[in-house]
Write a protein that holds these residues in place. Sequence first.
Motif, PDB file in Angstrom:
ATOM      1  N   GLY A  55      45.357  42.687  47.270  1.00 34.07           N
ATOM      2  CA  GLY A  55      45.827  42.933  45.918  1.00 34.07           C
ATOM      3  C   GLY A  55      45.514  41.785  44.970  1.00 34.07           C
ATOM      4  N   ILE A  56      46.086  41.845  43.776  1.00 32.28           N
ATOM      5  CA  ILE A  56      45.810  40.869  42.719  1.00 32.28           C
ATOM      6  C   ILE A  56      46.230  39.477  43.152  1.00 32.28           C
ATOM      7  CG2 ILE A  56      46.353  40.213  40.337  1.00 32.28           C
ATOM      8  CD1 ILE A  56      46.823  43.220  39.777  1.00 32.28           C
ATOM      9  N   GLN A  57      45.336  38.504  42.953  1.00 35.27           N
ATOM     10  CA  GLN A  57      45.589  37.114  43.343  1.00 35.27           C
ATOM     11  C   GLN A  57      45.875  36.273  42.098  1.00 35.27           C
ATOM     12  OE1 GLN A  57      45.435  36.260  46.836  1.00 35.27           O
ATOM     13  NE2 GLN A  57      45.438  38.517  46.793  1.00 35.27           N
ATOM     14  N   THR A  58      46.837  35.366  42.207  1.00 39.16           N
ATOM     15  CA  THR A  58      47.180  34.491  41.080  1.00 39.16           C
ATOM     16  C   THR A  58      47.262  33.043  41.548  1.00 39.16           C
ATOM     17  OG1 THR A  58      49.578  34.690  41.400  1.00 39.16           O
ATOM     18  CG2 THR A  58      48.511  36.328  39.990  1.00 39.16           C
ATOM     19  N   LEU A  59      47.042  32.141  40.619  1.00 40.72           N
ATOM     20  CA  LEU A  59      47.173  30.705  40.881  1.00 40.72           C
ATOM     21  C   LEU A  59      47.789  30.043  39.657  1.00 40.72           C
ATOM     22  CD1 LEU A  59      46.606  28.110  42.519  1.00 40.72           C
ATOM     23  CD2 LEU A  59      44.330  28.068  41.481  1.00 40.72           C
ATOM     24  N   ASN A  60      48.962  29.467  39.827  1.00 37.83           N
ATOM     25  CA  ASN A  60      49.628  28.728  38.751  1.00 37.83           C
ATOM     26  C   ASN A  60      49.215  27.262  38.839  1.00 37.83           C
ATOM     27  OD1 ASN A  60      51.114  31.005  37.836  1.00 37.83           O
ATOM     28  ND2 ASN A  60      52.563  30.722  39.513  1.00 37.83           N
ATOM     29  N   LEU A  61      48.476  26.786  37.853  1.00 39.46           N
ATOM     30  CA  LEU A  61      47.956  25.422  37.881  1.00 39.46           C
ATOM     31  C   LEU A  61      49.075  24.419  37.592  1.00 39.46           C
ATOM     32  CD1 LEU A  61      44.580  25.982  35.996  1.00 39.46           C
ATOM     33  CD2 LEU A  61      45.018  26.063  38.446  1.00 39.46           C
ATOM     34  N   SER A  62      48.963  23.246  38.204  1.00 40.20           N
ATOM     35  CA  SER A  62      49.913  22.133  38.017  1.00 40.20           C
ATOM     36  C   SER A  62      51.342  22.497  38.444  1.00 40.20           C
ATOM     37  CB  SER A  62      49.929  21.661  36.554  1.00 40.20           C
ATOM     38  OG  SER A  62      48.638  21.248  36.159  1.00 40.20           O
ATOM     39  N   ASN A  63      51.440  23.545  39.290  1.00 36.73           N
ATOM     40  CA  ASN A  63      52.727  23.923  39.876  1.00 36.73           C
ATOM     41  C   ASN A  63      53.753  24.388  38.845  1.00 36.73           C
ATOM     42  OD1 ASN A  63      53.976  24.389  42.357  1.00 36.73           O
ATOM     43  ND2 ASN A  63      55.206  22.521  42.195  1.00 36.73           N
ATOM     44  N   TRP A  64      53.275  24.824  37.676  1.00 38.17           N
ATOM     45  CA  TRP A  64      54.166  25.426  36.669  1.00 38.17           C
ATOM     46  C   TRP A  64      54.091  26.932  36.829  1.00 38.17           C
ATOM     47  CZ3 TRP A  64      57.197  23.197  32.759  1.00 38.17           C
ATOM     48  CH2 TRP A  64      57.119  21.807  32.665  1.00 38.17           C
TER      49      TRP A  64
END
Length: 496
Positions: A55-64
Amino acid sequence: MINFLILPILVPLITAVILIFLNKSVIAQRWVAGLSAFATVILSALLVNKVKNDGIQTLNLSNWDAPFGITLVSDMLSSLLVLTTSIVAFACIIYSFKGIGEDREKYHFYAALQFLIVGVNGAFTTGDIFNLFVFFEVMLMSSYALILLGGTKIQLRESIKYILVNVISSGLFVIAVGYLYSVVGTLNMAHIAERVSEISGVSQPGVITIIGIIFLIVFGLKGAIFPLYFWLPGSYYAPPAPVMAIFGALLTKVGVYSIIRTYSLFFYEEGGYVQQVIMILAILTIITGIIGALAYWDVKKIIIYNIIVAVGIILFGVSTMNENALTGSIFYLIHDMIIKAGLFLLVGLMATITGTNNLKQMGGLIKNYPGFSWTFFLAALALAGIPPLSGFVGKVLIVQGGFSSEHFIGAAIVLASSLFVLISIMKIFINGIWGEPKTFANEKTVPYKQLLIAPVILVILSICYGVGADFVYPYISQAAESLINTNLYIDAVLKE
Protein backbone atom coordinates in the motif's frame (compact mmCIF):
# COMPACT_ATOMS: atom_id res chain seq x y z
CA MET A 1 7.17 4.41 7.52
CA ILE A 2 10.29 3.50 5.47
CA ASN A 3 13.29 5.39 4.14
CA PHE A 4 13.14 3.49 0.86
CA LEU A 5 11.00 6.01 -1.00
CA ILE A 6 13.59 8.79 -0.61
CA LEU A 7 16.27 6.81 -2.48
CA PRO A 8 15.16 7.74 -6.05
CA ILE A 9 15.66 11.36 -4.92
CA LEU A 10 18.78 10.85 -2.82
CA VAL A 11 20.79 8.77 -5.31
CA PRO A 12 20.61 11.36 -8.15
CA LEU A 13 21.34 14.13 -5.62
CA ILE A 14 24.53 12.47 -4.34
CA THR A 15 25.50 11.58 -7.91
CA ALA A 16 25.07 15.19 -9.05
CA VAL A 17 27.37 16.44 -6.28
CA ILE A 18 30.02 13.84 -7.17
CA LEU A 19 29.79 14.70 -10.87
CA ILE A 20 30.54 18.37 -10.18
CA PHE A 21 34.05 17.33 -9.13
CA LEU A 22 34.58 15.05 -12.16
CA ASN A 23 34.24 17.71 -14.87
CA LYS A 24 37.78 17.12 -16.16
CA SER A 25 37.12 13.45 -16.95
CA VAL A 26 34.31 12.84 -19.42
CA ILE A 27 34.73 9.06 -19.20
CA ALA A 28 34.37 9.10 -15.41
CA GLN A 29 31.26 11.29 -15.71
CA ARG A 30 29.69 8.86 -18.16
CA TRP A 31 30.32 5.85 -15.92
CA VAL A 32 29.08 7.52 -12.75
CA ALA A 33 25.98 9.02 -14.44
CA GLY A 34 25.11 5.77 -16.23
CA LEU A 35 25.52 3.53 -13.19
CA SER A 36 23.60 5.95 -10.99
CA ALA A 37 20.73 6.16 -13.49
CA PHE A 38 20.57 2.37 -13.74
CA ALA A 39 20.57 2.07 -9.93
CA THR A 40 17.73 4.60 -9.76
CA VAL A 41 15.70 2.49 -12.20
CA ILE A 42 16.19 -0.59 -10.00
CA LEU A 43 15.30 1.29 -6.81
CA SER A 44 12.21 2.79 -8.45
CA ALA A 45 11.06 -0.65 -9.63
CA LEU A 46 11.48 -2.02 -6.11
CA LEU A 47 9.47 0.93 -4.78
CA VAL A 48 6.61 0.17 -7.19
CA ASN A 49 6.62 -3.43 -5.99
CA LYS A 50 6.60 -2.26 -2.35
CA VAL A 51 3.60 -0.02 -2.94
CA LYS A 52 1.83 -2.81 -4.85
CA ASN A 53 2.24 -5.27 -1.98
CA ASP A 54 2.04 -3.01 1.10
CA GLY A 55 0.00 0.00 0.00
CA ILE A 56 0.84 3.71 0.14
CA GLN A 57 4.25 4.43 1.69
CA THR A 58 5.05 7.58 3.69
CA LEU A 59 8.15 9.10 5.25
CA ASN A 60 8.03 11.95 7.76
CA LEU A 61 11.35 13.81 7.50
CA SER A 62 13.19 14.98 10.65
CA ASN A 63 10.87 12.81 12.77
CA TRP A 64 8.04 15.38 12.67
CA ASP A 65 4.71 13.62 12.24
CA ALA A 66 2.26 14.76 9.57
CA PRO A 67 0.81 17.32 9.15
CA PHE A 68 3.44 19.35 11.05
CA GLY A 69 6.56 18.11 9.29
CA ILE A 70 7.53 17.52 5.67
CA THR A 71 6.12 14.25 4.38
CA LEU A 72 7.11 12.20 1.36
CA VAL A 73 4.34 10.01 -0.05
CA SER A 74 4.54 7.21 -2.60
CA ASP A 75 1.22 5.92 -3.79
CA MET A 76 1.03 3.87 -6.97
CA LEU A 77 0.68 6.93 -9.24
CA SER A 78 3.73 8.59 -7.72
CA SER A 79 5.89 5.45 -7.77
CA LEU A 80 4.98 4.60 -11.39
CA LEU A 81 5.90 8.11 -12.53
CA VAL A 82 9.19 7.96 -10.61
CA LEU A 83 9.99 4.64 -12.32
CA THR A 84 9.11 6.03 -15.76
CA THR A 85 11.21 9.14 -15.10
CA SER A 86 14.19 6.99 -14.11
CA ILE A 87 13.89 4.86 -17.26
CA VAL A 88 13.66 7.91 -19.53
CA ALA A 89 16.65 9.53 -17.80
CA PHE A 90 18.71 6.34 -18.17
CA ALA A 91 17.92 6.14 -21.91
CA CYS A 92 18.79 9.82 -22.46
CA ILE A 93 22.09 9.42 -20.61
CA ILE A 94 23.00 6.44 -22.83
CA TYR A 95 22.20 8.52 -25.92
CA SER A 96 24.26 11.42 -24.56
CA PHE A 97 27.46 9.39 -24.51
CA LYS A 98 27.70 9.92 -28.28
CA GLY A 99 24.94 12.44 -28.93
CA ILE A 100 25.59 15.52 -26.79
CA GLY A 101 29.22 16.36 -27.58
CA GLU A 102 32.24 16.47 -25.28
CA ASP A 103 32.12 20.27 -25.03
CA ARG A 104 28.76 20.06 -23.27
CA GLU A 105 29.78 17.00 -21.24
CA LYS A 106 32.73 18.89 -19.77
CA TYR A 107 30.49 21.73 -18.58
CA HIS A 108 28.49 19.71 -16.05
CA PHE A 109 25.84 18.30 -18.39
CA TYR A 110 25.46 15.09 -16.39
CA ALA A 111 25.40 16.92 -13.06
CA ALA A 112 22.64 19.27 -14.26
CA LEU A 113 20.67 16.30 -15.59
CA GLN A 114 20.91 14.50 -12.25
CA PHE A 115 19.75 17.62 -10.40
CA LEU A 116 16.80 17.81 -12.79
CA ILE A 117 15.89 14.20 -11.93
CA VAL A 118 16.03 15.14 -8.24
CA GLY A 119 13.45 17.85 -8.91
CA VAL A 120 11.18 15.66 -11.03
CA ASN A 121 11.21 12.65 -8.68
CA GLY A 122 10.83 14.96 -5.69
CA ALA A 123 7.79 16.65 -7.23
CA PHE A 124 6.18 13.26 -7.84
CA THR A 125 6.92 12.10 -4.28
CA THR A 126 6.32 15.08 -2.01
CA GLY A 127 3.20 15.25 0.13
CA ASP A 128 3.64 18.93 0.97
CA ILE A 129 2.36 21.69 -1.32
CA PHE A 130 5.19 24.11 -0.51
CA ASN A 131 7.81 21.44 -1.10
CA LEU A 132 6.16 20.77 -4.43
CA PHE A 133 7.15 24.36 -5.21
CA VAL A 134 10.69 23.70 -3.91
CA PHE A 135 11.14 20.63 -6.11
CA PHE A 136 9.70 22.57 -9.05
CA GLU A 137 12.44 25.14 -8.51
CA VAL A 138 15.16 22.46 -8.34
CA MET A 139 13.86 21.08 -11.61
CA LEU A 140 13.65 24.52 -13.23
CA MET A 141 17.10 25.67 -12.10
CA SER A 142 18.57 22.53 -13.67
CA SER A 143 16.55 23.04 -16.84
CA TYR A 144 17.89 26.61 -17.13
CA ALA A 145 21.43 25.21 -17.13
CA LEU A 146 20.54 22.50 -19.66
CA ILE A 147 18.73 24.81 -22.09
CA LEU A 148 21.73 27.19 -22.11
CA LEU A 149 24.44 24.53 -22.27
CA GLY A 150 26.33 25.06 -25.52
CA GLY A 151 25.52 28.77 -25.83
CA THR A 152 24.18 28.73 -29.39
CA LYS A 153 22.23 31.74 -30.63
CA ILE A 154 18.85 29.98 -30.61
CA GLN A 155 19.46 28.64 -27.09
CA LEU A 156 20.27 32.09 -25.73
CA ARG A 157 17.23 33.62 -27.43
CA GLU A 158 14.74 30.98 -26.32
CA SER A 159 16.15 30.67 -22.80
CA ILE A 160 15.16 34.29 -22.05
CA LYS A 161 11.53 33.52 -22.82
CA TYR A 162 11.68 30.20 -21.00
CA ILE A 163 13.18 31.71 -17.83
CA LEU A 164 10.80 34.70 -17.79
CA VAL A 165 7.72 32.49 -18.13
CA ASN A 166 8.87 30.18 -15.35
CA VAL A 167 9.85 33.02 -13.01
CA ILE A 168 6.33 34.48 -13.40
CA SER A 169 4.82 31.03 -12.93
CA SER A 170 6.89 30.45 -9.77
CA GLY A 171 5.77 33.80 -8.36
CA LEU A 172 2.13 32.86 -8.96
CA PHE A 173 2.81 29.47 -7.34
CA VAL A 174 4.00 31.11 -4.11
CA ILE A 175 0.97 33.44 -4.12
CA ALA A 176 -1.37 30.46 -4.60
CA VAL A 177 0.30 28.50 -1.79
CA GLY A 178 0.10 31.51 0.55
CA TYR A 179 -3.55 32.10 -0.33
CA LEU A 180 -4.36 28.43 0.26
CA TYR A 181 -2.51 28.41 3.60
CA SER A 182 -4.44 31.48 4.76
CA VAL A 183 -7.69 29.59 4.15
CA VAL A 184 -6.85 26.09 5.45
CA GLY A 185 -3.89 26.72 7.81
CA THR A 186 -1.74 23.81 6.62
CA LEU A 187 0.66 22.86 3.82
CA ASN A 188 0.39 19.07 4.04
CA MET A 189 -1.63 17.99 1.00
CA ALA A 190 -3.58 15.28 2.80
CA HIS A 191 -4.40 17.72 5.61
CA ILE A 192 -5.38 20.39 3.06
CA ALA A 193 -7.81 17.91 1.50
CA GLU A 194 -9.31 17.23 4.92
CA ARG A 195 -9.63 20.95 5.74
CA VAL A 196 -11.12 21.82 2.34
CA SER A 197 -13.72 19.10 2.87
CA GLU A 198 -14.56 20.52 6.31
CA ILE A 199 -14.99 24.13 5.18
CA SER A 200 -16.75 23.34 1.91
CA GLY A 201 -19.84 21.60 3.17
CA VAL A 202 -22.24 20.78 0.38
CA SER A 203 -20.56 23.01 -2.22
CA GLN A 204 -17.14 24.61 -2.38
CA PRO A 205 -17.02 28.30 -1.46
CA GLY A 206 -15.84 30.87 -4.00
CA VAL A 207 -12.43 31.27 -2.37
CA ILE A 208 -11.57 27.62 -3.02
CA THR A 209 -12.60 28.00 -6.66
CA ILE A 210 -10.40 31.10 -7.02
CA ILE A 211 -7.43 29.26 -5.52
CA GLY A 212 -8.15 26.35 -7.86
CA ILE A 213 -8.03 28.63 -10.90
CA ILE A 214 -4.73 30.21 -9.75
CA PHE A 215 -3.20 26.75 -9.35
CA LEU A 216 -4.56 25.81 -12.78
CA ILE A 217 -2.80 28.84 -14.29
CA VAL A 218 0.46 27.92 -12.52
CA PHE A 219 0.42 24.25 -13.48
CA GLY A 220 -1.06 25.07 -16.87
CA LEU A 221 1.97 27.23 -17.66
CA LYS A 222 4.29 24.40 -16.63
CA GLY A 223 2.18 21.68 -18.23
CA ALA A 224 1.56 23.62 -21.48
CA ILE A 225 -2.25 23.74 -21.70
CA PHE A 226 -4.14 26.14 -23.97
CA PRO A 227 -3.45 29.08 -24.21
CA LEU A 228 -0.42 28.92 -21.89
CA TYR A 229 1.83 26.79 -24.12
CA PHE A 230 3.06 29.75 -26.22
CA TRP A 231 6.58 29.41 -24.80
CA LEU A 232 6.97 25.67 -25.37
CA PRO A 233 7.61 25.15 -29.13
CA GLY A 234 10.58 27.52 -29.24
CA SER A 235 12.06 26.60 -25.86
CA TYR A 236 11.96 22.84 -26.46
CA TYR A 237 13.28 23.30 -29.99
CA ALA A 238 16.49 25.02 -28.90
CA PRO A 239 18.52 22.39 -26.92
CA PRO A 240 20.17 19.24 -28.36
CA ALA A 241 18.26 15.95 -28.73
CA PRO A 242 18.87 14.33 -25.29
CA VAL A 243 17.88 17.53 -23.47
CA MET A 244 14.88 17.98 -25.77
CA ALA A 245 13.84 14.38 -24.99
CA ILE A 246 14.11 14.95 -21.23
CA PHE A 247 12.16 18.20 -21.45
CA GLY A 248 9.46 16.80 -23.73
CA ALA A 249 9.01 13.57 -21.79
CA LEU A 250 9.22 14.88 -18.22
CA LEU A 251 8.84 18.61 -17.59
CA THR A 252 5.33 19.11 -18.94
CA LYS A 253 4.27 15.88 -17.21
CA VAL A 254 5.22 17.32 -13.82
CA GLY A 255 2.74 20.13 -14.46
CA VAL A 256 0.10 17.60 -15.56
CA TYR A 257 0.75 15.45 -12.48
CA SER A 258 0.37 18.51 -10.25
CA ILE A 259 -3.03 19.27 -11.80
CA ILE A 260 -4.09 15.64 -11.29
CA ARG A 261 -2.92 15.55 -7.67
CA THR A 262 -4.28 18.91 -6.50
CA TYR A 263 -7.50 18.63 -8.50
CA SER A 264 -8.34 15.17 -7.12
CA LEU A 265 -7.51 16.19 -3.53
CA PHE A 266 -8.63 19.84 -3.24
CA PHE A 267 -10.84 20.88 -6.16
CA TYR A 268 -12.88 17.76 -6.69
CA GLU A 269 -16.43 19.12 -6.70
CA GLU A 270 -18.46 17.13 -9.23
CA GLY A 271 -19.55 19.40 -12.07
CA GLY A 272 -17.78 22.32 -10.40
CA TYR A 273 -16.33 25.37 -12.12
CA VAL A 274 -12.72 24.13 -12.01
CA GLN A 275 -13.74 20.82 -13.59
CA GLN A 276 -15.55 22.59 -16.42
CA VAL A 277 -12.61 24.93 -17.07
CA ILE A 278 -10.14 22.02 -17.21
CA MET A 279 -12.37 20.15 -19.67
CA ILE A 280 -12.78 23.13 -22.00
CA LEU A 281 -9.05 23.92 -21.91
CA ALA A 282 -8.18 20.26 -22.51
CA ILE A 283 -10.31 20.15 -25.66
CA LEU A 284 -8.83 23.42 -26.95
CA THR A 285 -5.34 22.12 -26.17
CA ILE A 286 -5.95 19.02 -28.31
CA ILE A 287 -7.29 21.06 -31.24
CA THR A 288 -4.50 23.66 -31.27
CA GLY A 289 -1.84 20.99 -30.79
CA ILE A 290 -3.17 19.10 -33.82
CA ILE A 291 -3.16 22.27 -35.94
CA GLY A 292 0.50 22.90 -35.04
CA ALA A 293 1.54 19.29 -35.68
CA LEU A 294 -0.09 19.31 -39.13
CA ALA A 295 1.18 22.76 -40.11
CA TYR A 296 4.96 22.28 -39.79
CA TRP A 297 7.53 20.56 -41.99
CA ASP A 298 10.14 20.63 -39.25
CA VAL A 299 10.58 17.20 -37.63
CA LYS A 300 11.22 18.63 -34.16
CA LYS A 301 8.23 20.99 -34.29
CA ILE A 302 5.91 18.15 -35.32
CA ILE A 303 6.85 16.09 -32.25
CA ILE A 304 6.77 19.16 -30.00
CA TYR A 305 3.20 20.00 -30.98
CA ASN A 306 2.26 16.38 -30.35
CA ILE A 307 3.30 16.96 -26.71
CA ILE A 308 0.52 19.55 -26.53
CA VAL A 309 -2.00 17.12 -28.04
CA ALA A 310 -1.08 14.50 -25.41
CA VAL A 311 -1.42 16.99 -22.55
CA GLY A 312 -4.96 17.80 -23.72
CA ILE A 313 -5.92 14.12 -24.00
CA ILE A 314 -4.66 13.34 -20.49
CA LEU A 315 -6.40 16.33 -18.93
CA PHE A 316 -9.68 15.55 -20.66
CA GLY A 317 -9.66 12.18 -18.92
CA VAL A 318 -8.83 13.85 -15.61
CA SER A 319 -11.63 16.40 -15.98
CA THR A 320 -14.13 13.62 -16.69
CA MET A 321 -13.21 12.20 -13.27
CA ASN A 322 -14.62 8.69 -13.49
CA GLU A 323 -12.75 5.42 -13.03
CA ASN A 324 -12.35 4.53 -16.72
CA ALA A 325 -11.18 8.00 -17.72
CA LEU A 326 -8.74 8.38 -14.83
CA THR A 327 -7.28 4.92 -15.44
CA GLY A 328 -6.91 5.81 -19.11
CA SER A 329 -5.25 9.14 -18.30
CA ILE A 330 -2.66 7.48 -16.09
CA PHE A 331 -2.04 4.76 -18.67
CA TYR A 332 -1.68 7.37 -21.41
CA LEU A 333 0.53 9.62 -19.26
CA ILE A 334 3.11 6.87 -18.76
CA HIS A 335 2.87 5.84 -22.42
CA ASP A 336 3.47 9.41 -23.56
CA MET A 337 6.52 9.89 -21.33
CA ILE A 338 8.18 6.80 -22.82
CA ILE A 339 7.24 7.23 -26.47
CA LYS A 340 7.90 10.98 -26.61
CA ALA A 341 11.40 10.47 -25.25
CA GLY A 342 11.98 7.78 -27.89
CA LEU A 343 10.63 9.93 -30.71
CA PHE A 344 12.70 12.97 -29.73
CA LEU A 345 15.83 10.84 -29.70
CA LEU A 346 14.87 9.39 -33.09
CA VAL A 347 14.26 12.78 -34.73
CA GLY A 348 17.47 14.01 -33.10
CA LEU A 349 19.33 11.14 -34.78
CA MET A 350 17.50 11.90 -38.02
CA ALA A 351 18.61 15.54 -37.88
CA THR A 352 22.19 14.51 -37.04
CA ILE A 353 22.37 12.19 -40.07
CA THR A 354 20.82 14.62 -42.55
CA GLY A 355 22.18 17.87 -41.12
CA THR A 356 18.73 19.48 -41.22
CA ASN A 357 15.35 19.48 -39.47
CA ASN A 358 13.45 20.31 -42.66
CA LEU A 359 11.51 17.35 -44.08
CA LYS A 360 11.65 18.82 -47.57
CA GLN A 361 15.43 18.37 -47.55
CA MET A 362 15.31 14.72 -46.41
CA GLY A 363 14.37 11.44 -48.05
CA GLY A 364 15.29 7.81 -48.56
CA LEU A 365 16.74 7.09 -45.12
CA ILE A 366 15.21 3.62 -45.15
CA LYS A 367 17.77 2.43 -47.71
CA ASN A 368 20.86 2.95 -45.54
CA TYR A 369 19.21 3.02 -42.10
CA PRO A 370 16.54 0.29 -42.02
CA GLY A 371 16.88 -0.27 -38.26
CA PHE A 372 16.25 3.39 -37.54
CA SER A 373 13.44 3.57 -40.09
CA TRP A 374 11.37 0.68 -38.77
CA THR A 375 11.97 1.74 -35.17
CA PHE A 376 10.52 5.14 -36.07
CA PHE A 377 7.59 3.49 -37.85
CA LEU A 378 6.68 1.46 -34.75
CA ALA A 379 7.07 4.54 -32.54
CA ALA A 380 4.74 6.48 -34.87
CA LEU A 381 2.06 3.78 -34.65
CA ALA A 382 2.38 3.67 -30.86
CA LEU A 383 2.04 7.45 -30.60
CA ALA A 384 -1.09 7.45 -32.75
CA GLY A 385 -2.68 4.69 -30.67
CA ILE A 386 -2.83 1.87 -33.22
CA PRO A 387 -3.83 -1.38 -31.45
CA PRO A 388 -2.32 -3.24 -29.67
CA LEU A 389 0.38 -0.63 -29.03
CA SER A 390 0.58 1.45 -25.85
CA GLY A 391 -1.25 4.57 -27.05
CA PHE A 392 -4.37 2.55 -27.84
CA VAL A 393 -5.31 1.27 -24.37
CA GLY A 394 -5.16 4.59 -22.55
CA LYS A 395 -7.05 6.46 -25.27
CA VAL A 396 -9.83 3.87 -25.43
CA LEU A 397 -10.35 4.08 -21.66
CA ILE A 398 -10.45 7.90 -21.81
CA VAL A 399 -13.01 7.79 -24.63
CA GLN A 400 -15.11 5.23 -22.75
CA GLY A 401 -15.02 7.45 -19.66
CA GLY A 402 -16.04 10.47 -21.72
CA PHE A 403 -19.00 8.71 -23.31
CA SER A 404 -20.16 7.22 -19.99
CA SER A 405 -20.18 10.73 -18.48
CA GLU A 406 -22.01 12.08 -21.55
CA HIS A 407 -19.15 14.33 -22.64
CA PHE A 408 -19.66 13.24 -26.23
CA ILE A 409 -17.96 16.12 -28.05
CA GLY A 410 -14.76 15.89 -26.00
CA ALA A 411 -14.62 12.11 -26.33
CA ALA A 412 -15.14 12.37 -30.10
CA ILE A 413 -12.29 14.91 -30.37
CA VAL A 414 -9.99 12.59 -28.38
CA LEU A 415 -10.93 9.75 -30.72
CA ALA A 416 -10.42 11.87 -33.85
CA SER A 417 -7.04 13.08 -32.58
CA SER A 418 -5.58 9.62 -33.29
CA LEU A 419 -6.12 10.11 -37.01
CA PHE A 420 -4.53 13.57 -37.08
CA VAL A 421 -1.60 12.49 -34.92
CA LEU A 422 -1.02 9.58 -37.28
CA ILE A 423 -1.12 11.91 -40.31
CA SER A 424 1.37 14.32 -38.71
CA ILE A 425 3.81 11.63 -37.68
CA MET A 426 3.53 9.62 -40.92
CA LYS A 427 4.40 12.81 -42.79
CA ILE A 428 7.87 12.40 -41.29
CA PHE A 429 8.03 8.73 -42.34
CA ILE A 430 6.77 9.28 -45.89
CA ASN A 431 8.85 12.37 -46.69
CA GLY A 432 11.96 11.84 -44.59
CA ILE A 433 12.40 8.07 -44.41
CA TRP A 434 10.60 6.78 -47.51
CA GLY A 435 11.08 8.26 -50.93
CA GLU A 436 14.10 8.94 -53.11
CA PRO A 437 17.46 8.36 -51.34
CA LYS A 438 19.65 11.43 -50.89
CA THR A 439 23.27 11.94 -49.96
CA PHE A 440 23.97 13.78 -46.71
CA ALA A 441 27.27 15.36 -45.77
CA ASN A 442 27.16 14.27 -42.10
CA GLU A 443 26.12 10.64 -42.37
CA LYS A 444 29.58 9.05 -42.56
CA THR A 445 30.68 10.69 -39.29
CA VAL A 446 27.55 9.90 -37.25
CA PRO A 447 27.91 7.07 -34.64
CA TYR A 448 24.59 5.68 -35.85
CA LYS A 449 24.54 2.31 -34.10
CA GLN A 450 25.46 3.74 -30.69
CA LEU A 451 22.86 6.50 -30.95
CA LEU A 452 20.13 4.04 -31.94
CA ILE A 453 20.44 1.96 -28.75
CA ALA A 454 18.52 4.31 -26.43
CA PRO A 455 15.49 4.96 -28.69
CA VAL A 456 15.25 1.25 -29.50
CA ILE A 457 15.10 0.48 -25.76
CA LEU A 458 12.29 3.03 -25.28
CA VAL A 459 10.28 1.88 -28.30
CA ILE A 460 10.56 -1.79 -27.27
CA LEU A 461 9.45 -0.82 -23.76
CA SER A 462 6.50 1.09 -25.22
CA ILE A 463 5.48 -1.94 -27.31
CA CYS A 464 5.73 -4.23 -24.26
CA TYR A 465 3.69 -1.71 -22.26
CA GLY A 466 0.87 -1.91 -24.82
CA VAL A 467 1.00 -5.65 -25.58
CA GLY A 468 1.35 -6.45 -21.88
CA ALA A 469 -1.54 -4.19 -20.83
CA ASP A 470 -3.18 -7.04 -18.89
CA PHE A 471 -0.08 -7.30 -16.69
CA VAL A 472 0.23 -3.53 -16.22
CA TYR A 473 -3.47 -2.82 -15.67
CA PRO A 474 -3.63 -3.78 -11.95
CA TYR A 475 -0.88 -1.24 -11.22
CA ILE A 476 -2.64 1.49 -13.20
CA SER A 477 -5.97 0.62 -11.59
CA GLN A 478 -4.43 0.90 -8.13
CA ALA A 479 -3.04 4.32 -9.06
CA ALA A 480 -6.49 5.50 -10.20
CA GLU A 481 -8.11 4.14 -7.05
CA SER A 482 -6.11 6.47 -4.79
CA LEU A 483 -7.28 9.43 -6.91
CA ILE A 484 -10.93 8.43 -6.81
CA ASN A 485 -10.98 7.36 -3.17
CA THR A 486 -8.84 10.13 -1.66
CA ASN A 487 -9.40 8.77 1.85
CA LEU A 488 -6.81 6.10 1.04
CA TYR A 489 -4.20 8.83 0.52
CA ILE A 490 -5.36 10.97 3.47
CA ASP A 491 -5.46 8.05 5.93
CA ALA A 492 -2.04 6.78 4.86
CA VAL A 493 -0.45 10.20 5.45
CA LEU A 494 -2.30 11.25 8.60
CA LYS A 495 -2.41 7.70 10.05
CA GLU A 496 -6.08 7.97 10.91
